[in-house]
Design a protein around this motif. Structure first.
Motif, PDB file in Angstrom:
ATOM      1  N   ILE A  67       0.835  -1.205   0.000  1.00  0.00           N
ATOM      2  CA  ILE A  67       0.000   0.000   0.000  1.00  0.00           C
ATOM      3  C   ILE A  67       0.870   1.256   0.000  1.00  0.00           C
ATOM      4  O   ILE A  67       0.589   2.230  -0.714  1.00  0.00           O
ATOM      5  N   ALA A  70       2.332   1.844  -3.405  1.00  0.00           N
ATOM      6  CA  ALA A  70       1.303   2.285  -4.348  1.00  0.00           C
ATOM      7  C   ALA A  70       0.978   3.768  -4.159  1.00  0.00           C
ATOM      8  O   ALA A  70       0.832   4.512  -5.135  1.00  0.00           O
ATOM      9  N   VAL A  76      -0.936   6.454  -6.406  1.00  0.00           N
ATOM     10  CA  VAL A  76      -2.298   5.938  -6.470  1.00  0.00           C
ATOM     11  C   VAL A  76      -3.125   6.581  -5.366  1.00  0.00           C
ATOM     12  O   VAL A  76      -2.621   6.824  -4.262  1.00  0.00           O
ATOM     13  N   ALA A  81      -5.823   2.431  -3.294  1.00  0.00           N
ATOM     14  CA  ALA A  81      -4.690   1.575  -2.935  1.00  0.00           C
ATOM     15  C   ALA A  81      -5.036   0.652  -1.785  1.00  0.00           C
ATOM     16  O   ALA A  81      -4.739  -0.551  -1.809  1.00  0.00           O
ATOM     17  N   VAL A  84      -7.897  -2.000  -3.129  1.00  0.00           N
ATOM     18  CA  VAL A  84      -7.458  -2.966  -4.143  1.00  0.00           C
ATOM     19  C   VAL A  84      -6.365  -3.878  -3.591  1.00  0.00           C
ATOM     20  O   VAL A  84      -6.398  -5.098  -3.797  1.00  0.00           O
ATOM     21  N   CYS A  85      -5.395  -3.312  -2.902  1.00  0.00           N
ATOM     22  CA  CYS A  85      -4.299  -4.127  -2.363  1.00  0.00           C
ATOM     23  C   CYS A  85      -4.795  -5.085  -1.281  1.00  0.00           C
ATOM     24  O   CYS A  85      -4.340  -6.228  -1.202  1.00  0.00           O
ATOM     25  N   ASP A 186      -1.088  -7.444  -7.693  1.00  0.00           N
ATOM     26  CA  ASP A 186      -1.928  -6.518  -6.921  1.00  0.00           C
ATOM     27  C   ASP A 186      -1.563  -5.068  -7.239  1.00  0.00           C
ATOM     28  O   ASP A 186      -2.445  -4.223  -7.420  1.00  0.00           O
ATOM     29  N   SER A 187      -0.272  -4.796  -7.302  1.00  0.00           N
ATOM     30  CA  SER A 187       0.188  -3.421  -7.514  1.00  0.00           C
ATOM     31  C   SER A 187      -0.164  -2.918  -8.906  1.00  0.00           C
ATOM     32  O   SER A 187      -0.592  -1.771  -9.080  1.00  0.00           O
ATOM     33  N   CYS A 190      -3.810  -2.281  -9.062  1.00  0.00           N
ATOM     34  CA  CYS A 190      -4.119  -1.066  -8.312  1.00  0.00           C
ATOM     35  C   CYS A 190      -3.919   0.176  -9.178  1.00  0.00           C
ATOM     36  O   CYS A 190      -4.761   1.083  -9.189  1.00  0.00           O
ATOM     37  N   ASP A 194      -6.788   2.881 -10.568  1.00  0.00           N
ATOM     38  CA  ASP A 194      -6.622   4.304 -10.323  1.00  0.00           C
ATOM     39  C   ASP A 194      -6.652   5.081 -11.632  1.00  0.00           C
ATOM     40  O   ASP A 194      -7.264   6.158 -11.714  1.00  0.00           O
TER      41      ASP A 194
END
Length: 244
Positions: A67, A70, A76, A81, A84-85, A186-187, A190, A194
């Motif tokens: 997070i 991100a 983000v 962040a 989603v993360c 994940d990143s 994310c 965004d």
């Protein structure tokens, strides 16, 4: 023994190649399709979280770093962040879905069974579904998931197979890079969410400027609130009435 060692080396070599292709080709390709931009700078910004993922083999332990990277590195929106993360840490298991089918194929083939293309596809689908329910901690559910994937093609009783026991003993070799692959997915996801929100003018009801404050700013802000509350509580009632 030498034959078994050679086969297990091939298993993890195939796993690493699959994860590398996913990181170098699949994720950047999907990112380019949705944003028309280069994903590699964004992925480079998550290097700190990727290193933590390799060393801990836990998406849950890596979540704060994911997070932070991100928000601070990829810029983000904090609310996106965090959502989603956090969601990806539990259901988005890219590396796990790559690793489990390969290990399951090794176990099945070691018992003398033959696999057809349709069965391999079915194992891949089953691995993707089971990995979504995997707990984000090291070695979570490896025994159950490998048995479930093998059972998909009608192979049972693998828990007594030497290949199965070998895969369980060496699970950390696949689990650690799989975790890194998971948080990288994940990143990237994310950043895509965004970018979509910014492109379509989607705004939050939450104050993102407040969410993006540093930890020190949060401490100072809440300390002032606490001081005001303490003063209000410690003020005698007759003083309050006189002021009124």
């Amino acid at each position: 023994l030498s034959k078994a060692a050679g086969e297990i080396v091939l298993v993890y070599a195939a796993t690493y190649v699959g994860m590398l292709l996913h990181l170098v080709v699949t994720l950047p390709g999907l990112y380019f399709i949705f944003t028309r931009r280069n994903a590699y700078p964004k992925m480079k910004n998550v290097g700190k979280a990727a290193l933590i993922a390799v060393t801990t083999a836990s998406s849950a332990c890596t979540l704060p770093a994911t997070i932070t990277c991100a928000i601070e590195n990829n810029k983000v929106r904090p609310s996106i962040a965090k959502f989603v993360c956090s969601l990806g840490a539990t259901v988005n298991m890219d590396g796990t879905a790559i690793y489990y089918p390969i290990a399951s194929m090794f176990i099945i083939l070691s018992q003398g069974h033959k696999l057809f293309f349709g069965e391999i596809v079915m194992m891949g689908i089953m691995a993707a579904l089971t990995s979504m329910g995997a707990s984000p901690i090291p070695g979570a559910g490896a025994v159950v998931f490998l048995q479930a994937i093998c059972a998909t093609v009608g192979v049972t009783g693998v828990d007594e197979s030497p290949a199965f026991l070998l895969c369980i003993a060496l699970d950390w070799l696949g689990d650690r890079p799989a975790t890194m692959c998971n948080i990288m997915g994940d990143s990237v996801g994310c950043v895509v969410v965004d970018a979509y929100a910014k492109k379509n003018g989607i705004s939050d009801d939450m104050d993102d400027s407040r969410l993006s404050q540093s930890a020190d700013e949060h401490v100072r802000r809440f300390s002032h609130i606490n001081e005001a509350a303490l003063l209000a509580n410690n003020t005698p009632s007759h003083v309050t009435s006189n002021k009124a």
